[in-house]
Design a protein around this motif. Structure first.
Motif, PDB file in Angstrom:
ATOM      1  N   ASP A 143      36.063  34.044  54.793  1.00 29.65           N
ATOM      2  CA  ASP A 143      34.593  35.076  53.980  1.00 29.65           C
ATOM      3  C   ASP A 143      33.350  34.341  54.450  1.00 29.65           C
ATOM      4  O   ASP A 143      32.941  34.088  53.746  1.00 29.65           O
ATOM      5  N   TYR A 145      30.120  35.131  53.378  1.00 28.22           N
ATOM      6  CA  TYR A 145      28.877  35.950  53.181  1.00 28.22           C
ATOM      7  C   TYR A 145      29.046  37.180  52.575  1.00 28.22           C
ATOM      8  O   TYR A 145      28.493  38.209  52.180  1.00 28.22           O
ATOM      9  N   GLY A 146      30.748  36.944  51.924  1.00 28.75           N
ATOM     10  CA  GLY A 146      31.165  37.607  50.960  1.00 28.75           C
ATOM     11  C   GLY A 146      32.118  38.607  50.884  1.00 28.75           C
ATOM     12  O   GLY A 146      32.828  39.905  50.984  1.00 28.75           O
ATOM     13  N   VAL A 147      32.161  38.688  52.501  1.00 31.32           N
ATOM     14  CA  VAL A 147      32.967  40.035  53.795  1.00 31.32           C
ATOM     15  C   VAL A 147      33.899  39.421  54.033  1.00 31.32           C
ATOM     16  O   VAL A 147      33.851  38.654  54.370  1.00 31.32           O
ATOM     17  N   GLY A 148      35.363  39.971  53.601  1.00 25.46           N
ATOM     18  CA  GLY A 148      36.105  39.285  54.106  1.00 25.46           C
ATOM     19  C   GLY A 148      36.950  39.962  55.625  1.00 25.46           C
ATOM     20  O   GLY A 148      37.353  40.650  55.735  1.00 25.46           O
ATOM     21  N   HIS A 171      30.926  28.706  55.116  1.00 28.46           N
ATOM     22  CA  HIS A 171      31.610  30.252  54.821  1.00 28.46           C
ATOM     23  C   HIS A 171      33.172  29.279  54.595  1.00 28.46           C
ATOM     24  O   HIS A 171      33.363  28.706  55.411  1.00 28.46           O
ATOM     25  N   ARG A 172      34.511  30.071  53.997  1.00 32.29           N
ATOM     26  CA  ARG A 172      35.340  29.585  53.411  1.00 32.29           C
ATOM     27  C   ARG A 172      36.556  29.667  54.579  1.00 32.29           C
ATOM     28  O   ARG A 172      36.984  31.346  54.753  1.00 32.29           O
ATOM     29  N   ARG A 221      39.414  29.518  50.454  1.00 31.89           N
ATOM     30  CA  ARG A 221      39.792  29.881  49.210  1.00 31.89           C
ATOM     31  C   ARG A 221      40.681  30.465  48.919  1.00 31.89           C
ATOM     32  O   ARG A 221      41.569  30.617  50.090  1.00 31.89           O
ATOM     33  N   LYS A 224      41.011  36.518  49.324  1.00 32.73           N
ATOM     34  CA  LYS A 224      39.448  37.691  50.352  1.00 32.73           C
ATOM     35  C   LYS A 224      40.497  39.092  50.162  1.00 32.73           C
ATOM     36  O   LYS A 224      41.197  38.733  50.980  1.00 32.73           O
ATOM     37  N   ARG A 225      39.348  40.423  49.671  1.00 30.43           N
ATOM     38  CA  ARG A 225      39.531  41.133  50.052  1.00 30.43           C
ATOM     39  C   ARG A 225      39.184  41.422  51.636  1.00 30.43           C
ATOM     40  O   ARG A 225      38.160  40.793  51.823  1.00 30.43           O
ATOM     41  N   THR A 227      37.951  43.198  54.402  1.00 26.36           N
ATOM     42  CA  THR A 227      37.128  45.190  54.853  1.00 26.36           C
ATOM     43  C   THR A 227      35.956  45.186  55.903  1.00 26.36           C
ATOM     44  O   THR A 227      35.763  45.922  56.389  1.00 26.36           O
ATOM     45  N   ARG A 283      26.986  44.344  55.763  1.00 21.16           N
ATOM     46  CA  ARG A 283      26.961  43.977  54.632  1.00 21.16           C
ATOM     47  C   ARG A 283      25.705  45.589  55.204  1.00 21.16           C
ATOM     48  O   ARG A 283      25.824  46.144  54.240  1.00 21.16           O
TER      49      ARG A 283
END
Length: 318
Positions: A143, A145-148, A171-172, A221, A224-225, A227, A283
């Protein structure tokens, strides 16, 4: 392989079992839920018996207006060998005819205190999650910055090492080595890690490390979706790589096409930074800012202006 049984619904939603205990092992094969209003009225020509049947206040109120014989016949038809279970909402009283038919055919009858529409929504979401098409991909899911970002490539190309550097940059990590992917909607792919290797990262020469233990709970996490897909490959001098970012590759996973970037690997390239910037650029593109297209437009404008100046200088009448 059976993914969901009626027993799972009983436990997950904390339902009250009324009758038909022998049928709790029945498999649930579809995410669709049926509210058998027409069937209770006597129309069984297209009865979807393989679905979970949900009876609310409307269905049970109509049932009360029927004669005892009609109730008995229709409850018998409602309980088939294929029916995985019947749910009663709002904590309503269960008709005796339904209890008798369910015991006879071993169809579990369960009750919930939730409202019909609310319970139907929760049940549908649960079944879609459990019965979604699944696959497994060799790679790493992070993950950023929120992007999988799903990082793929040949074994030994440096996927895990890159993931480790990304984790160090804040990042995760979602999964390493094996990414389990399920399609929850037409264009929604969600990746997670097999339970056996969750939070673990394998680094050649170092061994297996526990990312959560080393870097804390904020470094991992559970799912995660996905993308964006980034393919790492050893630099090939004969291959022409995209230098502008105009062309967009796609990778098909199950029934969904995902944007794919190919990043060549060679000594001296900081892959973690490149992938991090790729996620940020992705993004921006989704927000309507495309640097490659803007450059192409500026280049086209500059060429047009240059052509105009040359034409003016050649034409003696201007």
């Amino acid at each position: 392989m059976v993914k969901v049984r009626t027993q799972d619904l009983l436990e997950h939603f904390n339902l009250e079992l009324i009758s038909g205990e022998e049928g709790l092992h029945r498999p649930i094969t579809t995410t669709d839920i049926s509210r058998p209003g027409l069937e209770i009225a006597g129309f069984f020509d297209y009865y979807p018996s393989e679905r979970i049947q949900l009876l609310g206040k409307t269905e049970l109120s109509f049932l009360e207006k029927l004669s005892p014989l009609e109730k008995e016949v229709r409850m018998e038809k409602l309980c088939t060998d294929e029916t995985p279970g019947i749910c009663i909402s709002r904590g309503l009283e269960v008709p005796e005819e339904l209890i008798e038919a369910s015991e006879k055919h071993s169809v579990p009858v369960m009750r919930t205190s939730s409202k019909t529409t609310r319970f139907s929504s929760r049940l549908t979401n649960y079944l879609e999650s459990k019965l979604a098409p699944t696959t497994a991909v060799h790679g790493v899911l992070v993950d950023i910055y929120g992007v999988g970002v799903l990082i793929i490539g040949q074994s030994g190309v440096g996927k895990s090492e890159t993931a480790l550097e990304l984790v160090k940059r804040g990042h995760r990590l979602v999964a390493d080595d094996c990414v389990e992917i399920r399609q929850e909607d037409e264009d929604v792919l969600v990746g997670s890690s097999p339970e056996l290797i969750e939070h673990l990262l394998e680094i050649r020469g170092l061994g297996i490390i526990n990312v959560m233990t080393l870097f804390g709970a904020g470094a991992v996490r559970s799912y995660k979706r996905i993308t964006l897909v980034i393919n790492l490959e050893i630099w090939d001098k004969q291959k022409q790589y995209d230098r502008l970012g105009i062309e967009e590759e796609k990778m098909r996973i199950i029934d969904t096409d995902l944007p794919k970037l190919t990043v060549p690997v060679r000594p001296g390239r900081n892959l973690a930074v490149i992938i991090e910037v790729a996620a940020m650029n992705f993004r921006l593109k989704r927000m309507g800012v495309n640097a490659a297209e803007q450059f192409q437009e500026r280049l086209a404008g500059a060429i047009t202006d240059e052509t105009k100046v040359r034409e003016d200088s050649i034409d003696p009448l201007k």
